[in-house]
Motif scaffolding. Structure first.
Motif, PDB file in Angstrom:
ATOM      1  N   MET A 273       0.796  -1.312   0.086  1.00 60.30           N
ATOM      2  CA  MET A 273      -0.087  -0.025  -0.114  1.00 60.30           C
ATOM      3  C   MET A 273       1.008   1.092   0.140  1.00 60.30           C
ATOM      4  SD  MET A 273      -2.707   1.076   2.743  1.00 60.30           S
ATOM      5  CE  MET A 273      -1.631   1.155   4.052  1.00 60.30           C
ATOM      6  N   ALA A 274       2.103   1.294   0.836  1.00 64.36           N
ATOM      7  CA  ALA A 274       2.766   2.505   0.984  1.00 64.36           C
ATOM      8  C   ALA A 274       3.362   2.661  -0.704  1.00 64.36           C
ATOM      9  CB  ALA A 274       3.849   2.297   1.954  1.00 64.36           C
ATOM     10  N   ASN A 275       3.693   1.563  -1.080  1.00 66.64           N
ATOM     11  CA  ASN A 275       4.406   1.814  -2.463  1.00 66.64           C
ATOM     12  C   ASN A 275       3.329   2.175  -3.584  1.00 66.64           C
ATOM     13  OD1 ASN A 275       6.792   0.670  -1.579  1.00 66.64           O
ATOM     14  ND2 ASN A 275       6.359  -1.356  -2.129  1.00 66.64           N
ATOM     15  N   ASN A 276       2.066   1.992  -3.352  1.00 66.68           N
ATOM     16  CA  ASN A 276       1.228   2.329  -4.321  1.00 66.68           C
ATOM     17  C   ASN A 276       0.863   3.909  -3.974  1.00 66.68           C
ATOM     18  OD1 ASN A 276       0.984  -0.062  -5.400  1.00 66.68           O
ATOM     19  ND2 ASN A 276      -0.606  -0.718  -4.190  1.00 66.68           N
ATOM     20  N   ILE A 277       1.007   4.516  -2.776  1.00 63.86           N
ATOM     21  CA  ILE A 277       0.664   5.956  -2.692  1.00 63.86           C
ATOM     22  C   ILE A 277       1.594   6.886  -3.621  1.00 63.86           C
ATOM     23  CG2 ILE A 277       0.996   7.809  -0.932  1.00 63.86           C
ATOM     24  CD1 ILE A 277       0.572   5.819   1.098  1.00 63.86           C
ATOM     25  N   ASP A 278       2.518   6.510  -4.182  1.00 63.07           N
ATOM     26  CA  ASP A 278       3.117   7.438  -5.020  1.00 63.07           C
ATOM     27  C   ASP A 278       2.829   7.130  -6.479  1.00 63.07           C
ATOM     28  OD1 ASP A 278       4.621   8.649  -3.219  1.00 63.07           O
ATOM     29  OD2 ASP A 278       6.125   7.254  -2.801  1.00 63.07           O
TER      30      ASP A 278
ATOM     31  N   TRP B 236     -14.196  12.832  -7.160  1.00 70.89           N
ATOM     32  CA  TRP B 236     -15.305  12.255  -7.821  1.00 70.89           C
ATOM     33  C   TRP B 236     -15.510  11.155  -8.571  1.00 70.89           C
ATOM     34  CZ3 TRP B 236     -20.294  14.446  -6.342  1.00 70.89           C
ATOM     35  CH2 TRP B 236     -21.400  13.943  -7.380  1.00 70.89           C
ATOM     36  N   SER B 237     -14.486  11.268  -9.452  1.00 73.73           N
ATOM     37  CA  SER B 237     -14.788  10.014 -10.536  1.00 73.73           C
ATOM     38  C   SER B 237     -14.211   9.047  -9.942  1.00 73.73           C
ATOM     39  CB  SER B 237     -13.942  10.263 -11.648  1.00 73.73           C
ATOM     40  OG  SER B 237     -12.498  10.654 -11.320  1.00 73.73           O
ATOM     41  N   ASP B 238     -13.363   8.853  -8.877  1.00 69.90           N
ATOM     42  CA  ASP B 238     -13.144   7.842  -8.014  1.00 69.90           C
ATOM     43  C   ASP B 238     -14.070   7.257  -7.281  1.00 69.90           C
ATOM     44  OD1 ASP B 238     -10.254   7.808  -9.163  1.00 69.90           O
ATOM     45  OD2 ASP B 238      -9.750   9.235  -7.601  1.00 69.90           O
ATOM     46  N   TYR B 239     -14.665   8.186  -6.469  1.00 68.99           N
ATOM     47  CA  TYR B 239     -15.940   7.502  -5.853  1.00 68.99           C
ATOM     48  C   TYR B 239     -17.028   7.042  -6.532  1.00 68.99           C
ATOM     49  CZ  TYR B 239     -13.955   9.336  -1.135  1.00 68.99           C
ATOM     50  OH  TYR B 239     -13.197   9.264  -0.225  1.00 68.99           O
ATOM     51  N   VAL B 240     -17.374   7.592  -7.835  1.00 69.14           N
ATOM     52  CA  VAL B 240     -18.330   7.136  -8.641  1.00 69.14           C
ATOM     53  C   VAL B 240     -18.080   5.583  -9.062  1.00 69.14           C
ATOM     54  CG1 VAL B 240     -19.635   7.306 -10.654  1.00 69.14           C
ATOM     55  CG2 VAL B 240     -19.044   9.202  -9.368  1.00 69.14           C
ATOM     56  N   GLN B 241     -16.641   5.263  -9.447  1.00 68.72           N
ATOM     57  CA  GLN B 241     -16.277   4.121  -9.758  1.00 68.72           C
ATOM     58  C   GLN B 241     -16.226   2.934  -8.540  1.00 68.72           C
ATOM     59  OE1 GLN B 241     -14.961   2.832 -12.852  1.00 68.72           O
ATOM     60  NE2 GLN B 241     -15.539   1.161 -11.424  1.00 68.72           N
ATOM     61  N   ALA B 242     -15.720   3.337  -7.536  1.00 69.24           N
ATOM     62  CA  ALA B 242     -15.907   2.750  -6.352  1.00 69.24           C
ATOM     63  C   ALA B 242     -17.148   2.187  -5.834  1.00 69.24           C
ATOM     64  CB  ALA B 242     -15.154   3.282  -5.214  1.00 69.24           C
ATOM     65  N   ALA B 243     -18.358   3.130  -6.018  1.00 71.61           N
ATOM     66  CA  ALA B 243     -19.711   2.832  -5.776  1.00 71.61           C
ATOM     67  C   ALA B 243     -20.089   1.956  -6.844  1.00 71.61           C
ATOM     68  CB  ALA B 243     -20.339   4.139  -5.839  1.00 71.61           C
TER      69      ALA B 243
ATOM     70  N   GLY C 124     -17.855   1.497   3.915  1.00 72.17           N
ATOM     71  CA  GLY C 124     -16.631   2.521   3.901  1.00 72.17           C
ATOM     72  C   GLY C 124     -15.620   1.750   3.792  1.00 72.17           C
ATOM     73  N   ARG C 125     -15.415   0.362   3.810  1.00 74.14           N
ATOM     74  CA  ARG C 125     -14.294  -0.215   3.662  1.00 74.14           C
ATOM     75  C   ARG C 125     -13.963  -0.245   2.050  1.00 74.14           C
ATOM     76  NH1 ARG C 125     -10.631  -2.101   7.276  1.00 74.14           N
ATOM     77  NH2 ARG C 125      -9.482  -4.055   6.766  1.00 74.14           N
ATOM     78  N   VAL C 126     -14.682  -0.315   1.201  1.00 74.38           N
ATOM     79  CA  VAL C 126     -14.754  -0.408  -0.015  1.00 74.38           C
ATOM     80  C   VAL C 126     -14.864   0.780  -0.743  1.00 74.38           C
ATOM     81  CG1 VAL C 126     -15.219  -2.805  -0.241  1.00 74.38           C
ATOM     82  CG2 VAL C 126     -17.092  -1.296  -0.588  1.00 74.38           C
ATOM     83  N   LEU C 127     -15.125   1.814   0.138  1.00 76.04           N
ATOM     84  CA  LEU C 127     -15.177   3.332  -0.618  1.00 76.04           C
ATOM     85  C   LEU C 127     -14.183   4.164   0.003  1.00 76.04           C
ATOM     86  CD1 LEU C 127     -18.902   3.619  -0.052  1.00 76.04           C
ATOM     87  CD2 LEU C 127     -17.980   3.238  -2.215  1.00 76.04           C
ATOM     88  N   VAL C 128     -14.438   4.887   1.327  1.00 78.61           N
ATOM     89  CA  VAL C 128     -13.298   5.766   1.464  1.00 78.61           C
ATOM     90  C   VAL C 128     -12.158   5.284   1.783  1.00 78.61           C
ATOM     91  CG1 VAL C 128     -14.171   5.876   3.844  1.00 78.61           C
ATOM     92  CG2 VAL C 128     -13.162   7.793   3.186  1.00 78.61           C
ATOM     93  N   GLU C 129     -12.103   3.922   2.627  1.00 75.49           N
ATOM     94  CA  GLU C 129     -10.903   3.540   2.798  1.00 75.49           C
ATOM     95  C   GLU C 129     -10.054   2.902   1.574  1.00 75.49           C
ATOM     96  OE1 GLU C 129     -10.843   0.443   6.160  1.00 75.49           O
ATOM     97  OE2 GLU C 129     -12.800   1.489   6.795  1.00 75.49           O
ATOM     98  N   ARG C 130     -10.851   2.440   0.501  1.00 72.36           N
ATOM     99  CA  ARG C 130     -10.014   2.073  -0.637  1.00 72.36           C
ATOM    100  C   ARG C 130      -9.648   3.228  -1.334  1.00 72.36           C
ATOM    101  NH1 ARG C 130     -13.358   0.143  -5.898  1.00 72.36           N
ATOM    102  NH2 ARG C 130     -11.646   0.538  -7.570  1.00 72.36           N
ATOM    103  N   ILE C 131     -10.446   4.578  -1.554  1.00 69.80           N
ATOM    104  CA  ILE C 131     -10.074   5.678  -2.329  1.00 69.80           C
ATOM    105  C   ILE C 131      -8.851   6.480  -1.655  1.00 69.80           C
ATOM    106  CG2 ILE C 131     -10.813   7.877  -3.252  1.00 69.80           C
ATOM    107  CD1 ILE C 131     -11.718   5.709  -4.492  1.00 69.80           C
ATOM    108  N   GLU C 132      -9.082   6.556  -0.232  1.00 68.22           N
ATOM    109  CA  GLU C 132      -7.954   7.101   0.503  1.00 68.22           C
ATOM    110  C   GLU C 132      -6.722   6.304   0.652  1.00 68.22           C
ATOM    111  OE1 GLU C 132      -8.115  10.315   0.724  1.00 68.22           O
ATOM    112  OE2 GLU C 132     -10.199  10.308   0.004  1.00 68.22           O
ATOM    113  N   GLN C 133      -6.727   5.100   0.400  1.00 60.33           N
ATOM    114  CA  GLN C 133      -5.591   4.081   0.516  1.00 60.33           C
ATOM    115  C   GLN C 133      -5.226   3.922   2.190  1.00 60.33           C
ATOM    116  OE1 GLN C 133      -2.394   5.325  -2.012  1.00 60.33           O
ATOM    117  NE2 GLN C 133      -3.129   4.456  -3.626  1.00 60.33           N
TER     118      GLN C 133
END
Length: 550
Positions: free
Chosen positions: A287-292, A502-509, A425-434
């Motif tokens: 996950m840390a590697n993906n942040i960049d 916005w687009s990331d949250y729509v895709q996650a939804a 939230g596990r598959v929404l905000v926690e996913r989007i915000e890594q």
């Protein structure tokens, strides 16, 4: 997490010899450690496990706890073993809970009532009885009733006969299947489980029942001195142990030796948990590697394990934009609220869980307000879910929702729970915000489906909503909140920042809806910029779902 901060494993806090002798899993510890060495190894492993959750110095290990389930024959040395364990370890860090078997509770899974007792990550907890005491109590009651029915049918009891093999076996198999999945999900979310079954033969049991020592409350509330009851219990126990191969069977004939064997099993389980915490830390390294990663790369590759995002459905893109007449809205609202209240009060105690998700400012709060308006405040609980507290993070992520579900063993009247933001939230905000690894949020779809399926199988009604608006409408509502004194508290810096994703949250939804829309807990998508239409649609769907169960 600062990029220049190098994290170490918990094991790095100990010298190599300590790691080798006390923290490395050793399935032959019974043959290599004497009691003093066992005691030292237990304390060392206990503190090492606690260190997985420490804040300073933080480690690369993922916080991990151990839940020890203790069950088995009465008078088999369970209490002696746990008493000895508590003397060998730091008693402040060992939590002990005990229950006896109870009848099944309506409309909830058999494990639900026990979730509040779950250990924090980093802790070790011994749990006498637990959900298996309830299960065995229920099975024994069912088996006993089958015996009585068979005797009535035959006219008299026979001195020797085949024990009943019917409904109780079906019930046992069903419950064991559900518990296996539940325990696997616990382990996957860093609450490791050790299951110890203490056993003695009939002669030892009868001798101990007649001694002068005080007997504890019997776990399964059965008459252990009755020969037929004992034979029935052994048949049930044999079937349970046959279907679940992960029990450690401890011979309780010699209580002192049983206590020592139990200590070795707990040591090995703690050592394995430490190894698991290091392996799980790899998820967070990924996950840390993906942040960049650049945004384009993130959009093109949503997961390392072959996860493919779905095509965003049309209903999440093309948002309806009606303008309902206010007088017409009020007339319909009153009628629908009255019908909803009628159905909820006719449900005969059945638990109901409402789950609201949606884009920021999509109208979740307003919809909930109209939903509960015709109800007595004592009939329901509303939970506004935000970021988890530290103590909640030290449990499986679903724990904070398990403990808020309607519960028949509480004095509280309400059996209706309304969640403003949920486990999704596990598959929404926690996913989007890594905030978690890709493996964790990808695994969560199935975990959530199993959780909801267990609720609905037990009889709970689960009603889920996704409220959607378009980006322009959201901006207008944000600006209105900003200019309205009594609504300003609803608007946060995070709300503004989330608009950039916005687009990331729509895709996650879209992915969430595709992976968690099930027959037992279907989604209701309400995509409209008109608040009045959305509120009526929420009521319509609730009425429709409740009618199915009444």
């Amino acid at each position: 997490m600062p990029k220049n901060k190098t994290l170490q494993t918990v094991s790095a806090q100990f010298d190599e010899q300590v790691v080798s002798e006390r923290l490395t899993p050793n399935l032959l510890s019974q043959f290599s450690l004497d009691k003093d060495e066992l005691r030292l190894a237990l304390v060392t492993a206990q503190y090492a496990l606690r260190a997985t959750r420490q804040q300073e110095p933080s480690t690369i290990n993922k916080p991990t706890g151990l839940l020890v389930l203790v069950n088995g024959m009465e008078q088999a040395g369970k209490g002696t073993a746990v008493k000895q364990l508590r003397q060998w370890v730091d008693p402040r860090l060992l939590k002990v809970e005990a229950t006896v078997g109870h009848p099944p509770l309506a409309y909830q899974p058999i494990w639900q009532v026990h979730t509040k007792a779950m250990p924090r990550h980093g802790d070790v907890m011994v749990y006498f009885g637990n959900w298996y005491a309830d299960l065995l109590y229920n099975v024994m009651q069912l088996a006993t009733s089958e015996k009585k029915d068979k005797r009535k049918k035959n006219g008299k009891a026979k001195s020797t006969r085949q024990l009943p093999t019917g409904k109780w076996q079906d019930y046992l198999q069903q419950q064991l299947t559900e518990l296996k999945v539940f325990e696997q999900d616990l382990a996957a979310n860093q609450t490791k489980v050790l299951k110890c079954w203490f056993h003695v033969d009939a002669d030892v049991l009868q001798a101990r029942l007649k001694d002068e020592e005080d007997d504890p409350d019997y776990l399964y509330q059965i008459d252990w001195s009755d020969t037929e009851t004992l034979a029935q219990f052994n048949q049930v126990a044999t079937e349970l142990l046959r279907q679940q191969g992960d029990w450690v069977i401890i011979d309780g004939s010699d209580k002192t030796q049983a206590a020592t064997n139990f200590g070795h099993q707990v040591l090995q389980a703690m050592q394995k948990a430490l190894v698991s915490s290091r392996a799980s830390a790899n998820d967070h390294s990924d996950m840390a590697n993906n942040i960049d990663k650049e945004d384009d790369n993130e959009k093109n590759n949503d997961g390392k394990q072959g996860f493919k995002s779905v095509k965003i459905p049309y209903e999440l893109i093309d948002i309806d934009d009606p303008d309902m007449d206010k007088s017409d809205y009020r007339a319909q609202l009153a009628k629908k609220q009255a019908k909803l209240a009628e159905l909820l009060r006719a449900r005969q105690g059945r638990h109901v869980v409402f789950a609201f998700e949606g884009m920021d400012a999509a109208g979740k709060g307003g919809a909930i307000k109209r939903l509960v308006a015709p109800l007595d405040p004592r009939e329901y609980q509303v939970y506004n879910i935000g970021a988890p507290m530290l103590y909640e993070l030290q449990h499986p992520y679903l724990w904070r929702f398990w403990t808020r579900l309607p519960n028949e063993r509480e004095d509280r009247m309400s059996r209706i729970a309304i969640f403003d933001r949920t486990w999704y939230g596990r598959v929404l905000v926690e996913r989007i915000e890594q905030l978690i690894s890709e493996a964790e949020w990808q695994r969560a779809y199935d975990e959530i489906n199993r959780f909801e399926s267990e609720l609905t199988t037990a009889g709970t009604v689960v009603i889920k909503y996704w409220l959607a608006i378009d980006k322009k409408e959201q901006l207008e509502r944000f600006e209105e909140r900003q200019e309205t004194p009594h609504k300003q508290f609803k608007l946060t810096d995070d709300d503004w920042r989330n608009r950039d994703k916005w687009s990331d949250y729509v895709q996650a939804a879209a992915d969430m809806l595709a992976h968690t829309d099930t027959e037992s807990a279907p989604w209701c998508v309400i995509a409209t910029n008109d608040k009045r239409s959305a509120r009526l649609a929420v009521l319509d769907h609730a009425i429709e779902q409740l009618k199915k169960y009444l």
